[in-house]
Write a protein that holds these residues in place. Structure first.
Motif, mmCIF file in Angstrom:
data_model
loop_
_atom_site.group_PDB
_atom_site.id
_atom_site.type_symbol
_atom_site.label_atom_id
_atom_site.label_comp_id
_atom_site.label_asym_id
_atom_site.label_seq_id
_atom_site.Cartn_x
_atom_site.Cartn_y
_atom_site.Cartn_z
ATOM 1 N N ARG A 24 0.833 -1.213 0.000
ATOM 2 C CA ARG A 24 0.000 0.000 0.000
ATOM 3 C C ARG A 24 0.868 1.264 0.000
ATOM 4 N N MET A 25 1.994 1.230 0.670
ATOM 5 C CA MET A 25 2.892 2.387 0.673
ATOM 6 C C MET A 25 3.471 2.622 -0.719
ATOM 7 N N ILE A 26 3.833 1.529 -1.410
ATOM 8 C CA ILE A 26 4.360 1.672 -2.773
ATOM 9 C C ILE A 26 3.280 2.234 -3.694
ATOM 10 N N LYS A 27 2.053 1.712 -3.574
ATOM 11 C CA LYS A 27 0.953 2.227 -4.395
ATOM 12 C C LYS A 27 0.713 3.721 -4.117
ATOM 13 N N GLY A 28 0.711 4.079 -2.855
ATOM 14 C CA GLY A 28 0.517 5.489 -2.501
ATOM 15 C C GLY A 28 1.578 6.376 -3.116
ATOM 16 N N SER A 29 2.823 5.894 -3.075
ATOM 17 C CA SER A 29 3.932 6.655 -3.653
ATOM 18 C C SER A 29 3.749 6.845 -5.155
ATOM 19 N N ILE A 30 3.356 5.774 -5.848
ATOM 20 C CA ILE A 30 3.162 5.854 -7.305
ATOM 21 C C ILE A 30 2.030 6.825 -7.636
ATOM 22 N N TYR A 31 0.895 6.667 -6.942
ATOM 23 C CA TYR A 31 -0.243 7.548 -7.223
ATOM 24 C C TYR A 31 0.114 9.011 -6.939
ATOM 25 N N SER A 32 0.856 9.234 -5.897
ATOM 26 C CA SER A 32 1.239 10.613 -5.564
ATOM 27 C C SER A 32 2.129 11.217 -6.637
ATOM 28 N N SER A 33 3.097 10.401 -7.133
ATOM 29 C CA SER A 33 3.990 10.911 -8.185
ATOM 30 C C SER A 33 3.229 11.192 -9.471
ATOM 31 N N GLN A 34 2.101 10.482 -9.666
ATOM 32 C CA GLN A 34 1.256 10.714 -10.842
ATOM 33 C C GLN A 34 0.215 11.806 -10.591
ATOM 34 N N LYS A 35 0.277 12.407 -9.388
ATOM 35 C CA LYS A 35 -0.690 13.437 -8.972
ATOM 36 C C LYS A 35 -2.121 12.897 -8.891
ATOM 37 N N LYS A 36 -2.231 11.592 -8.695
ATOM 38 C CA LYS A 36 -3.537 10.980 -8.435
ATOM 39 C C LYS A 36 -3.734 10.975 -6.919
ATOM 40 N N TYR A 37 -3.951 12.180 -6.389
ATOM 41 C CA TYR A 37 -3.887 12.360 -4.946
ATOM 42 C C TYR A 37 -4.997 11.628 -4.190
ATOM 43 N N GLU A 38 -6.177 11.562 -4.769
ATOM 44 C CA GLU A 38 -7.275 10.876 -4.073
ATOM 45 C C GLU A 38 -6.934 9.402 -3.855
ATOM 46 N N SER A 39 -6.380 8.772 -4.893
ATOM 47 C CA SER A 39 -6.001 7.355 -4.768
ATOM 48 C C SER A 39 -4.873 7.180 -3.767
ATOM 49 N N ALA A 40 -3.916 8.106 -3.784
ATOM 50 C CA ALA A 40 -2.794 8.037 -2.840
ATOM 51 C C ALA A 40 -3.306 8.171 -1.414
ATOM 52 N N VAL A 41 -4.184 9.151 -1.185
ATOM 53 C CA VAL A 41 -4.751 9.359 0.159
ATOM 54 C C VAL A 41 -5.470 8.098 0.642
ATOM 55 N N GLU A 42 -6.216 7.478 -0.251
ATOM 56 C CA GLU A 42 -6.942 6.252 0.100
ATOM 57 C C GLU A 42 -5.987 5.170 0.599
ATOM 58 N N GLU A 43 -4.852 5.005 -0.102
ATOM 59 C CA GLU A 43 -3.887 3.972 0.300
ATOM 60 C C GLU A 43 -3.278 4.282 1.664
ATOM 61 N N TYR A 44 -2.862 5.556 1.858
ATOM 62 C CA TYR A 44 -2.222 5.909 3.126
ATOM 63 C C TYR A 44 -3.201 5.810 4.293
ATOM 64 N N LYS A 45 -4.462 6.142 4.058
ATOM 65 C CA LYS A 45 -5.473 6.012 5.121
ATOM 66 C C LYS A 45 -5.670 4.543 5.503
ATOM 67 N N LYS A 46 -5.636 3.657 4.504
ATOM 68 C CA LYS A 46 -5.773 2.219 4.798
ATOM 69 C C LYS A 46 -4.591 1.733 5.629
ATOM 70 N N VAL A 47 -3.390 2.269 5.315
ATOM 71 C CA VAL A 47 -2.203 1.901 6.100
ATOM 72 C C VAL A 47 -2.399 2.290 7.552
ATOM 73 N N ILE A 48 -2.936 3.501 7.774
ATOM 74 C CA ILE A 48 -3.129 3.975 9.152
ATOM 75 C C ILE A 48 -4.209 3.180 9.863
ATOM 76 N N GLU A 49 -5.225 2.725 9.113
ATOM 77 C CA GLU A 49 -6.240 1.841 9.713
ATOM 78 C C GLU A 49 -5.597 0.540 10.175
ATOM 79 N N ILE A 50 -4.684 0.022 9.351
ATOM 80 C CA ILE A 50 -4.000 -1.237 9.686
ATOM 81 C C ILE A 50 -3.040 -1.018 10.849
ATOM 82 N N ASP A 51 -2.283 0.091 10.774
ATOM 83 C CA ASP A 51 -1.286 0.393 11.805
ATOM 84 C C ASP A 51 -1.388 1.873 12.169
ATOM 85 N N PRO A 52 -2.122 2.234 13.206
ATOM 86 C CA PRO A 52 -2.294 3.647 13.575
ATOM 87 C C PRO A 52 -0.995 4.359 13.924
#
Length: 583
Positions: free
Chosen positions: A125-153
């Motif tokens: 999920r961190m790798i996906k977030g990084s890729i989406y962020s570099s592509q400026k697909k910020y909504e998708s990146a935010v979704e991935e990072y939020k899921k990471v925090i749900e898994i590990d606060p």
């Protein structure tokens, strides 16, 4: 101003092996066996391959990664997947090397495959977030990072990257809230304080930015980027002494730091400590001899110090490094103008016009240089070129009128001033120049109307007051109004020779000859080469029968401009002097 560009950089950790791996160049021979053997249960928990053959290719992939052999690493991880398709560690490393190769699609595919196996796999999920962020697909990146925090606060990097994305999208409140959560999780997380500082600087909360940067430096005292930004925040708060100290500390760590030298130079310039500023830019130029901006700054300091030759030398060096740099050519042209070297200035402006062939402003400036060189036809031609580019620009017709006026083509000048007035009727300067051109054509009524319109638009226009008063005097009408207008003009410019000449001429018309002579004498002292002023002075002396002084004044008038009427006046004065009875 601090320009904050938030970029997300993902760091991927690779398993390290024994020191022999770093220099290993050969191939490991795959062991031969008929038995299925499995790696330990501990390895399974880490998502490592459980099949020994998969583990072998996994290790080979890692070794190739250590040698930066990306293609062989990919092939080894793909072989490992054949033996153990459910190893998320293999998929993660395959995503990493695909990303390094620039194969975004394969990297995302590997992440997706791993998440099918384990939806809580944080690395994917961190790798996906990084890729989406570099592509400026910020909504998708935010979704991935939020899921990471749900898994590990307590996931620090996910909090950091979310904060940065919010800031990138100007949601500064959410960014600050996320980063403040981060530093509660890890009170010594230096990047948390660093980005809090940057966000507060961006929102102009400089005191808070200073607080966060200072805290970041307590954790990491030699963090150069924090030191640079703190120096800039000091500058923005006008804490120049603190900024100077910070930049000097930076230079102790990094003597060639470009930003520190530049900012020190800027501070010293503001404090008018030009020699200190020069020292900073000289140090930079030693390490960056072809840096155009440094040369330009040095040139501008020499220009400020009126050392035009050294300024010119720096600008020429800048031009040598970048021959088509328009800014450099502009400064060189300006220095030549300052030196009254209009021929060389013209050459530089023409070079600049080749770089910007449709620049109307450059064409107008070139026209003014042509006028200084008395090349009036060339001035008119280039303004006409400008008009073809911008036919609806009133100032072009105005300057065309000025050039025609200087060439004594008064009728043509009137037509172009009228066009400028039609396009921009509220411009008092256009009405004024139209008026003085009517005066040259002796259309005094129209001149008076234009001057009145000028004063209607701008009652504090001293030259319009003077001209209106002078025309009244020239026509011998409204002499009291004439006197009032000229006195008003002199309130603005008490030592203007032309205004004093007009005042003297009004007194002359009112037959106050002594007052007239007093003001006309003052006028010719201020403007010693104007033929009309000496003519006026001669007339005033003639009226009090001082023919000698009248003749002297008219002869001085003739030195400035040949005029048959003045020549006749000199003859008349000489005749009267010859016929004057001797005492």
């Amino acid at each position: 101003m601090i320009h904050l560009k938030f970029q997300i950089v993902c760091s991927f950790l690779i398993l390290s092996f024994a020191s022999g791996c770093a220099t290993y160049k050969g191939k490991l021979k795959e062991p031969v066996t008929q038995k299925k053997e499995y790696i330990s249960q501990a390895a399974a928990k880490e998502g490592l391959p459980q099949d020994y053959r998969a583990y072998y290719h996994y290790l080979m992939g890692l070794i190739n990664e250590l040698h930066n052999d990306i293609e062989p690493a990919i092939k080894e991880y793909q072989k490992a997947r054949l033996y153990d398709p459910k190893s998320i560690a293999v998929l993660k490393n395959l995503a990493v090397v695909s990303l390094r190769k620039g194969d975004i699609i394969s990297a995302l595919d590997a992440c997706e495959e791993s998440l099918k196996i384990d939806p809580n796999f944080i690395s994917a999920r961190m790798i996906k977030g990084s890729i989406y962020s570099s592509q400026k697909k910020y909504e998708s990146a935010v979704e991935e990072y939020k899921k990471v925090i749900e898994i590990d606060p307590q996931a620090k990097d996910a909090h950091l990257y979310l904060g940065i994305i919010y800031a990138e999208n100007k949601d500064y409140d959410s960014a600050i809230a996320m980063l403040e959560k981060l530093i509660k999780i890890e009170p010594n997380y230096v990047l948390g304080f660093y980005y809090l500082g940057r966000i507060n600087a961006k929102t102009k909360n400089y005191a808070k930015a200073e607080e966060h940067f200072t805290k970041a430096l307590e954790i990491h005292p030699n963090f150069l980027k924090v030191m640079e930004d703190l120096g800039l925040v000091y500058q923005l708060q006008k804490k120049h002494d603190s900024a100077i100290d910070m930049y000097k500390k930076i230079l102790e760590i990094d003597p060639l730091n470009e930003l520190a030298h530049n900012m020190l130079g800027e501070i010293y310039i503001k404090e008018e400590a030009y020699d200190k500023a020069l020292d900073e830019y000289k140090k930079l130029s030693e390490s960056l001899p072809d840096n155009v901006e440094v040369r330009i700054k040095m040139g501008l300091i020499y220009y400020q110090q009126k050392d035009l030759m050294r300024a010119l030398e720096e600008f020429q060096l800048a031009r040598a490094a970048d021959p088509k740099n328009g800014k450099t050519i502009f400064y060189i042209a300006s220095i030549y103008e300052e030196m009254n070297n209009y021929e060389d200035a013209l050459d530089e402006w023409l070079k600049l016009l080749k770089i910007e062939p449709k620049s109307v402003d450059i064409m107008l400036h070139i026209s003014q240089i042509y006028e200084k060189l008395k090349k009036l036809e060339e001035a008119i031609d280039i303004i006409n070129r400008a008009i073809k580019i911008e036919p609806n620009d009133p100032k072009l017709y105005f300057y065309l009128g000025v050039a025609q006026y200087n060439e004594k083509r008064y009728t043509d000048a009137v037509e172009n001033f009228k066009k400028a007035v039609e396009m921009e009727p509220e411009n008092d300067t256009y009405h004024f120049r139209l008026g003085i051109t009517y005066e040259k054509l002796k259309e005094y009524g129209k001149c008076i109307d234009a001057m009145k319109k000028t004063l209607q638009l701008n009652e504090d226009h001293p030259s319009a007051h003077n001209y209106l008063g002078y025309i009244y005097a020239e026509m011998g009408i409204n002499l009291n109004d004439a006197l009032e207008h000229i006195m008003k003009a002199l309130e603005f410019e008490s030592d203007n020779g032309y205004f004093l000449d007009s005042l003297g001429w009004v007194y002359y018309k009112k037959e106050l000859y002594d007052k007239a002579i007093e003001k006309l004498e003052e006028a010719v002292l201020l403007v010693p080469d104007d033929p009309t002023m000496y003519d006026h002075l001669g007339e005033a002396y003639f009226r009090i029968n001082n023919y000698e002084k009248a003749k002297d004044a008219w002869e001085k008038s003739l030195k400035g401009e040949k005029n048959s009427a003045i020549e006749e006046k000199v003859k008349k004065a000489n005749k009267l002097l010859r016929n004057k009875p001797r005492k």
